[in-house]
Design a protein around this motif. Sequence first.
Motif, short mmCIF file in Angstrom:
data_model
loop_
_atom_site.label_atom_id
_atom_site.label_comp_id
_atom_site.label_asym_id
_atom_site.label_seq_id
_atom_site.Cartn_x
_atom_site.Cartn_y
_atom_site.Cartn_z
N UNK A 29 0.99 -1.26 0.05
CA UNK A 29 -0.17 0.02 -0.10
C UNK A 29 0.89 1.22 0.03
N UNK A 30 0.37 2.26 -0.66
CA UNK A 30 1.38 3.62 -0.98
C UNK A 30 0.28 4.69 -0.20
N UNK A 31 0.89 5.33 0.80
CA UNK A 31 0.02 6.78 1.31
C UNK A 31 0.92 7.91 1.00
N UNK A 32 0.36 8.98 1.29
CA UNK A 32 1.36 10.35 1.44
C UNK A 32 1.81 10.17 2.77
N UNK A 75 7.16 14.49 -3.80
CA UNK A 75 6.17 13.79 -2.60
C UNK A 75 6.99 12.84 -1.93
N UNK A 76 6.51 12.88 -0.43
CA UNK A 76 6.89 11.89 0.40
C UNK A 76 5.79 11.01 0.48
N UNK A 77 6.36 9.76 0.56
CA UNK A 77 5.20 8.58 0.66
C UNK A 77 5.60 7.76 1.90
N UNK A 90 5.54 -4.92 7.63
CA UNK A 90 6.30 -3.81 7.59
C UNK A 90 5.61 -2.40 7.28
N UNK A 91 6.12 -1.32 7.97
CA UNK A 91 5.56 0.01 7.37
C UNK A 91 6.98 1.01 7.25
N UNK A 92 6.92 1.82 6.18
CA UNK A 92 8.30 2.73 5.94
C UNK A 92 7.77 4.08 5.69
N UNK A 93 7.86 5.14 6.33
CA UNK A 93 7.40 6.40 6.14
C UNK A 93 8.23 7.25 6.06
#
Length: 635
Positions: A29-32, A75-77, A90-93
Amino acid sequence: MSVFLSPVGGAGAQFFDNNGSPLSGGKLYTYSAGTTTPQTTYTSSSGAIANSNPIVFDAAGRVPGSSEIWLSSGVSYKFVLKTSNDVLLGTWDNITPSGDPSFSQYTPASTSLLYPGPLTVKSALDQITNEESGSSLIGYRLDKTGAVERTVSSRLMDVVSVFDFLPDAQVQAIIDNNEAGQNATIVTAGINAAIAASNAVYFPMGTYMINGVIGDSGTNPISRTIYGEDQQKTIIKSVSGWASSGMVWFGNSSGYGAQYCTIRNLTIDGNAKANNHSGIVYQSAGLSLVQNVTIKNCGRAAWMHGCIDTAMIDCNIFSCFEGAYWDVYPIGTPSGPRDMSVQANQTTRANISRMYGCWISDCEATSVYISGGSFLLDACTFQSTTNNQAYNIIHVVNSNESYDYGGGPIVQNCWQEGGSYKYFLYVENTRQIRVFNNHINGDFGAGTTVEGAIFLDAASVRNVSIKNNSIRGNYSATPTGGRLANAAIYVTGSDYTYTADIENNYITTNTVNVYWADLASPTVDRKMLALFGSISISAGVGTVTFQSMKFILSIAKNGTGDFTVTYTFNRQSLASGFYPVTVTPHTIGGAVTYSVSHLASSTQADRFIFNDDSGSPADPAGFTIQLLGGGWVQI
């Protein structure tokens, strides 16, 4: 739209579960950044086709299709990785696109001009490449012990160039037209902007065409300097047809003028004498300088108006109507800052100014005009200049106040040759003048007409010292101004008590060497006048072949070795009726082998007896007379 490769998934990446097995059917999944707002990714560098969101991996755990993930620039994802059953792996911000300059950040050091940060490389580059302020953000330090830190902006301000005030097209035109010496691009406004902005302005190599005055005529301009590469490479030139009082102008008519101004290492070209420019105008200047400057094709080379302690050094003046003009001014109400007819205040009179090592050639009128105060003209060369018998090469006038300062104009160590002029040095209404060590070569060639070397109006010139000069004349022009004859040195008038110190001059090839006219009751310093009269003896008869001021009326031979010389003037004796004179006999080769005795003297004559080595009377091949001290009265 700009896209950059994702650091997560990128190109051809393979994902695995926690057991190390390919993540078949896994989801990305990709988010702002920092949110749960979906953010689009793309399948290729074109950014034309979006990936699904989430991206569902194939059986090998790879991105289906292109196997690529591309992110939008700027844009940062946030990336969230899950299994096919939506179990979180996992999550990478705050992930930014790879190579995106919008997110290349650094934190400047505390000593950096960009501090504080953090900054992106792009924003830093934007700042330091800014045309207006970038140089103030770049540090500079000379690689020498003791050097301190500066900015590039501060370092560049050490030298302000005219090019800093001209558009690129004008700069290129100046450079391209340097060899031709003619540039159609007018740069007057840019030059004046540079001078207004900085006290010192550099003119790089090139030809600068102007159609208006450049310089500073504001109230009391101080410490103004303009300088070029050298006299051959930097040229300030007038356009054709522009007429003005001056091309380069510092000072004004307030009477307090320019102070500490300098013009050096360039050429000023008036384009044509008919334009009637003064190449340089210093108006009421003090402690100012013109050095290594060539001035040509001007109506007047330099107009130094009411200057004090101002100098022209190692300058060249040629093909101008007039040379350097040093004058004074009357008090009055000026019509404007460049009114040269009057000054609001009179503070100077060309006192203690000087010209040194200058070369002047091919002027039509006066080469150097000096009016007012003490002035030093030293080591200058005058070659084929003042080509008009109506003018003098050097004209000194109205320097009366110099007497109060204990000085007066000095003309020394100069060399002159050629030209058709009235006098090399013409002096009037000046209390005192000194003339030392000059070489004056009068009527040098065919077609030249010259009246004399030095003219002194004794009615107003009270104290004269003329020493150690070499004057070669052939002065043959018709005398003007009521003068009675031509002469190497011509002195006239007797309104004041007159003191002369004329000694050790070599004066030759003149009809009249020194002419003293109308001296009714002069007083002369008791020093050797050294006015030579060479006498030739032919067949025992004395004939005058070389006379000083036509002072020999006749030579009578009384017998072998016995001669009486009668003069054209009456002498005033020293104490006890002594009439001082020396005589030097010559053989044909010039060696002195005769003794001489002085039998008698009177106001008008001397009698000499010459003896050979044996003591017997003998006729010398010639002799030279030196008259010492005493007054001279022309008859």
